[in-house]
Design a protein around this motif. Structure first.
Motif, mmCIF file in Angstrom:
data_model
loop_
_atom_site.group_PDB
_atom_site.id
_atom_site.type_symbol
_atom_site.label_atom_id
_atom_site.label_comp_id
_atom_site.label_asym_id
_atom_site.label_seq_id
_atom_site.Cartn_x
_atom_site.Cartn_y
_atom_site.Cartn_z
ATOM 1 N N THR A 401 17.374 17.440 -27.920
ATOM 2 C CA THR A 401 17.836 17.353 -29.304
ATOM 3 C C THR A 401 16.725 16.842 -30.208
ATOM 4 O O THR A 401 16.481 17.362 -31.294
ATOM 5 N N GLY A 410 19.833 22.144 -31.778
ATOM 6 C CA GLY A 410 19.877 20.687 -31.804
ATOM 7 C C GLY A 410 21.304 20.190 -31.675
ATOM 8 O O GLY A 410 21.604 19.317 -30.862
ATOM 9 N N ALA A 411 22.215 20.794 -32.462
ATOM 10 C CA ALA A 411 23.612 20.355 -32.438
ATOM 11 C C ALA A 411 24.243 20.618 -31.081
ATOM 12 O O ALA A 411 24.993 19.797 -30.556
ATOM 13 N N ALA A 414 22.980 18.156 -28.621
ATOM 14 C CA ALA A 414 23.537 16.834 -28.905
ATOM 15 C C ALA A 414 24.948 16.729 -28.352
ATOM 16 O O ALA A 414 25.324 15.721 -27.742
ATOM 17 N N MET A 486 26.531 12.577 -37.064
ATOM 18 C CA MET A 486 25.635 13.737 -37.100
ATOM 19 C C MET A 486 25.760 14.451 -38.439
ATOM 20 O O MET A 486 24.769 14.794 -39.081
ATOM 21 N N SER A 490 22.834 14.556 -41.244
ATOM 22 C CA SER A 490 22.173 15.807 -41.628
ATOM 23 C C SER A 490 22.421 16.110 -43.103
ATOM 24 O O SER A 490 21.526 16.596 -43.805
ATOM 25 N N ILE A 721 19.471 12.895 -32.505
ATOM 26 C CA ILE A 721 19.757 13.855 -33.577
ATOM 27 C C ILE A 721 18.850 13.577 -34.775
ATOM 28 O O ILE A 721 18.316 14.486 -35.405
ATOM 29 N N ARG A 722 18.677 12.292 -35.076
ATOM 30 C CA ARG A 722 17.825 11.959 -36.205
ATOM 31 C C ARG A 722 16.396 12.450 -35.965
ATOM 32 O O ARG A 722 15.767 13.033 -36.850
#
Ligand SMILES: Nc1ncnc2c1ncn2[C@@H]1O[C@H](COP(=O)(O)OP(=O)(O)OP(=O)(O)O)[C@@H](O)[C@H]1O
Ligand SMILES: [Mg+2]
Lengths: 774, 242
Positions: A401, A410-411, A414, A486, A490, A721-722
């Motif tokens: 991720t 990425g999502a 995650a 998340m 985002s 995620i960041r």
């Protein structure tokens, strides 16, 4: 052998967990299976369709086929028409056309056809005559116009007045064949209308021979491949959403059912020990538990399927409203989701009871004789191994991720990463529960009074039971915090990027239409060209030569000055001179071409927006809106945010809603089985309220443990995620945790837990229960 | 003939500082058709002795033989079968499956053995312990003494080689206690049943042919045909000394 009767109280919890889980699985698989594309209405009457050669699959999941040129299509149609049994072979000429009704573009129709194409859809004239001149038009009956009426029609050339020459059944828009040939020179499909009682398969194989390699013959449901590209895109998004939903619901179901069964079995240790003592072999104990699980699972399957099927149409409508499915989406009851749902209950129940029954089989008979259930605190080696490998997998996915530069990947990483970490936390919980309990209850030990001590010791003597009760809280908190965090993070990152890229100026954007016509300005035209089989997205802008991205140039070995043959939207092959190779890429497209070149070969191409130069007067007309750049960017992001939020809400709804149910379920079961301990407390002199308070405190402690572990999982996922987001927007991103959501979810768990524990405990009146619960 | 034989049995609970030696080298045999009472202070290892003898627990050292079968050599499943077929057990507490009726509880070992219980036999077993009318009641509807007697009926149903009873009269009033003891005595006299019973009550021990007294995991007395007064005097002396 042993009856289920009398045990229903403890099995009710497992049944509920499995039934709701199967309900969600049934719902998402039913919706998923319904996502099959329909045969477009406009081609319904063409039993056989020959489609131009399919483009090779690229990053775009729905590439459009490379078209035939107009002469090639006409020639092929003539040869196809000669096949015996074929009444007519008609090129499917479609182009952008949208009627303007009452001053607004009608959003239900964006495709026009040549009049000949009316036969492919089986629409016959109900009034008036076919379109003859350039400004004649035949409308579907649904528009409520009559022959002789004047109607404004939007095409790529701009709005123009047309005269209704006739009306047909349905909702189509038809122009004269000559006009259609001009605005839709490229053809991607030729429909064959068969004479009555002609064998479709025979015609299809004859068509196969006629086409040779230059095309693909489609019949029956296969014709759905020709559904409009925009619908296919929307459907694809819907599939992504439903896949995530199905994966998450499947995971949550197995998790909750497994922990419920583990819990049920742990509660029944004494009974199982007694059975072992009076002569049940370990195998008999396991078989008994498997039998119960099968019965519970089968019943849960039927109940869950009924609930899922009842709710599917409603959720289907929500998906269409949210823009996750095209308007043509209908819930259909296919066989496989029904089969999957019916199998899901027993399979999930067996999976759930598997490890619990192994442990129960090992239960020593003497355990029946002990007064209190004091567990063996050591965790098995298998559990350690499972927990640690899940943790490793979760961390690997988190790393994926963090380094992913694609939002979609990425999502996905995650989500699966969080699942693995939740499993790891749940598996390792018995090992971490005692230190966490000591940490959390340290202040309780300082105060006088029995409540704190009881809660603490209750949790400590049975770390496995405590872990089992905390597991649903862990799951709920982890997913709620992760998904909402998340989305918030985002949204925040994109807002920051937008603010950084603030531009001044004014733009023209479409309003109720898929794009802008030429009358709205010289915006970049969106089109597709083909090199060999591969489609390239192009943008027609005001520039002299072609600009291509460095990646594409390297892949094909193109250099500046070279002339490359390209097939355009009209099917013509044109040499294009590479004018420039752009190192930094071209944003959304593969290639930029001179606008006039694109327009010449794609008369129906539209522009997504157009810059409005200061000197120019703002264009006016239907389907056009003039806004400043910042507003435009914000609107585009708002739409994206809206979709993401709906998606997130569905995921949180499934995981948190179901998790909360599981929390109440486990704690209620736990409280019912602890009634005896509480009765002893009552006998020892505790008041009704003191008992309720002790029960509530113990539940609150369990919620705290689950929150702590779930929060840890969510934070791990959010940090990755960041990192992934800042990779995508190429800037540092702040981690945003939506505290109201977190507070709400934890509060809900706490409320449910305290109620589930305190209500049964309060009802205890000493002696009666002391015997009852034995 | 010796039905149950324990040789040099040692049982240990826990490890490290919480280590307790519950039985410390006990050798004892129980002859067929005899009624033995096991006595001793609380924590002296009486229950542990019974558990080891019945194959519910495995001693760390020493051997246990029932009707010539060495229990140490059996695996868990074989041991369970032997327990089901040849041994009856009445526990100190928590004897019954709460979701089953008295009759179902009595018939449970037969069902576990994969056979269909004979309803007449089950009724007769319940009648023998004075519970003819209570067959359909669940444990929650029975008194403690009644539950204990249901457990006794279950232990006797299959005519086991030996019946172990851990304080079967511990929770009963003296009239009900006598009822239960009379049943046990009758079994020994009429059917030649072997019975081993743990008790704290000298009156109960008076029903037995032989009284064993344990202290700190060792056998300290082995009395035959002792009177209740004699037993009471000896146990009182023992309790006073520790
Ligand atoms: N599961 C266990 N874990 C640790 N120690 C135990 C366990 N079971 C028994 N003990 C210990 O072993 C010793 C003997 O216990 P046992 O139950 O045999 O005593 P008892 O003679 O039956 O006592 P009572 O008359 O009170 O029933 C005691 O000191 C007891 O504390
Ligand atoms: Mg005892």
């Amino acid at each position: 052998m042993l009856t289920l009767r009398g045990r229903w109280m403890s099995l009710l919890g497992a049944f509920l967990a499995a039934a709701v889980g199967v309900g969600v699985v049934a719902l998402s698989t039913l919706l998923f299976a319904s996502g099959k594309a329909p045969v477009p209405d406009r081609l319904a009457a063409a039993a056989v369709i020959v489609r131009s050669p399919a483009a090779s699959v690229t990053a775009d999941p729905f590439p459009e086929a490379r078209p035939w040129s107009s002469p090639a299509a006409t020639g092929l149609a003539a040869r196809l028409a000669a096949i015996p049994g074929v009444a007519a072979a008609i090129p499917d000429r479609v182009f952008y056309a949208q009627p303007v009704l009452d001053g607004r573009p009608d959003e239900s129709v964006t495709l026009g056809q040549g009049w000949a194409g009316a036969r492919l859809g089986g629409a016959g004239l109900v009034a008036g005559a076919p379109p003859q001149g350039d400004r004649d038009l035949v409308l579907g009956r649904t528009f409520g116009r009559s022959p002789g009426d004047r109607v404004t029609l939007l095409t790529a050339a701009g709005p123009a007045e047309y005269t209704v020459s006739g009306v047909v059944d349905g909702a189509g828009v038809f122009l004269s064949d000559a006009t259609a040939e001009r605005v839709a020179p490229g053809v991607r499909a030729i429909g064959l209308v068969l004479a009555p009682d002609v064998d479709t398969a025979g015609v299809a194989s004859a068509a196969e021979r006629v086409t040779g390699g230059d095309g693909q013959v489609l019949t029956g449901d296969g014709r759905s491949a020709l559904e409009p590209r925009a619908d296919a895109r929307t459907r694809w998004i819907g599939m992504q959403v439903l896949t995530a939903l199905a994966a998450l619901s499947g995971f949550v179901t197995v998790f909750v059912v497994a922990s419920t069964f583990a819990f049920t079995v742990a509660q029944r240790r004494r009974e199982l020990g007694l059975l072992r003592a009076i002569g049940a072999t370990p195998r008999q104990v396991r078989r008994m538990l498997y039998g119960e699980a099968l019965a519970v699972g089968a019943a849960a399957s039927v109940a869950g399927l009924a609930v899922g099927a009842a709710l599917a149409p409603a959720l289907g409508a929500v998906l269409v409203d949210a823009g996750f499915e095209p308007a043509s989406y209908r819930v259909r009851f296919e066989a496989w989701p029904v089969a999957v749902s019916l199998a899901a209950g027993p399979v999930v129940a067996l999976l759930g009871v598997w490890s619990a029954s192994r442990r129960a089989g090992r239960a020593r008979p003497l355990e029946a004789l002990r007064e209190a259930i004091v567990e063996d605190r050591r965790m098995g080696r298998a559990r350690w191994a499972a927990g640690l490998s899940c943790a490793a997998l979760g961390l690997a996915l988190a790393a994926g991720t963090a380094t992913s530069d694609d939002a979609q990947n990425g999502a996905t990483f995650a989500l699966y990463g969080a699942m693995a970490l939740v499993l790891a936390a749940a598996a390792l919980a018995p090992a971490v529960v005692p230190p966490v309990v000591r940490l959390l209850t340290w202040p309780l030990g300082r105060v006088r009074g029995a409540t704190g001590m009881l809660a603490r010791e209750g949790a400590l003597t049975a770390p496995r039971r405590t872990a089992g009760t905390a597991a649903p809280v862990l799951l709920t908190v982890a997913f709620a915090v992760m998904v909402s965090g998340m989305v918030a993070t985002s949204a925040n990152a994109y807002a920051a990027r937008r603010a950084a890229a603030v531009e001044t100026g004014t733009v023209v954007v479409p309003d109720g239409t898929p794009g802008l016509p030429d009358t709205a300005g010289r915006g970049p035209l969106e089109s597709t060209v083909y090199t060999g089989e591969r489609p390239l997205s192009v943008s027609g802008v005001d520039r002299p030569g072609a600009a291509i991205s460095r990646g594409l140039a390297d892949q094909y070995g193109w250099s500046v000055g070279q002339s490359v043959p390209m097939v355009f939207a009209d099917g013509e092959t044109v040499p294009v001179r590479v004018g420039e190779i752009v190192d930094s890429g071209l944003g959304q497209v593969d290639m930029q071409l001179p606008r006039d070149l694109v327009r010449a070969h794609d008369p129906s191409a539209l522009a997504p927006m157009a810059d409005l130069r200061a000197a120019e007067p703002a264009p006016a007309g239907p389907g056009i809106r003039v806004v400043d750049v910042a507003t435009y960017a914000a609107e585009a992001d708002t739409e994206e945010d809206r979709l993401i939020w709906i998606f997130a809400l569905m995921l949180v709804g499934v995981s948190a809603g179901y998790g909360a149910l599981a929390v109440a379920n486990t704690l209620l079961m736990s409280a019912v089985h602890r009634v005896r301990d509480f009765a002893v407390l009552r006998l020892a002199g505790a008041t009704r309220w003191q008992v309720a308070l002790a029960a509530a405190a113990e539940s609150a402690l369990v919620v705290a443990i689950g929150t702590l572990l779930g929060g840890a999982v969510a934070v791990a996922a959010l940090v990755s995620i960041r990192a992934g987001l800042s990779e995508q927007v190429r800037a540092p991103v702040d981690l945003v945790v939506p505290w109201p959501v977190v507070g709400g979810v934890v509060g809900l768990c706490l409320l449910l837990a305290v109620l589930a524990a305190a209500v049964p405990a309060r009802g205890i009146s000493g002696g009666w229960t002391a015997r009852r619960s034995r | 003939m010796t039905t149950v034989m324990l040789r040099e049995v040692r049982a240990v609970y826990g490890t490290g500082p919480t280590r307790v030696t519950a039985l410390d080298g006990v050798t004892v045999g129980f002859d067929s058709g005899t009624f033995t009472a096991v006595m001793g202070p609380s924590g002296s290892g009486k229950s542990t002795l019974l558990h080891c003898a019945a194959g519910l627990d495995r001693p760390v050292e020493g051997t246990v033989t029932i009707e010539g079968t060495l229990l140490n050599a059996l695996d868990e499943t074989a041991l369970t079968r032997l327990r089901r077929d040849r041994i009856g057990f009445v526990f100190q507490a928590y004897n019954l499956v709460s979701s089953l009726t008295a009759a179902q509880n009595v018939a449970l070992p037969v069902r576990l053995a994969g056979r269909r219980p004979d309803p007449d036999q089950v009724a007769a077993a319940l009648a023998a312990v004075g519970l003819a009318g209570r067959a359909g009641h669940r444990p929650s509807q029975l008194s403690g003494g009644e539950q204990q007697r249901v457990a006794l009926a279950r232990a006797l149903l299959r005519r086991p080689a030996v019946v172990f009873a851990d304080e079967p009269t511990g929770a009963l009033d003296s009239a009900t206690s006598r009822q239960v003891l009379d049943i046990l005595r009758g079994l020994v006299d009429r059917d030649g049943q072997t019975v081993v019973m743990v008790t704290h009550d000298p009156m109960a021990a008076g029903y037995a042919d032989r009284v064993l007294i344990l202290a700190d995991g060792r056998l300290v007395e082995d009395l035959t045909d002792a009177s209740a007064e004699d037993i009471a005097a000896r146990t009182a002396r023992l309790e006073a000394s520790c």
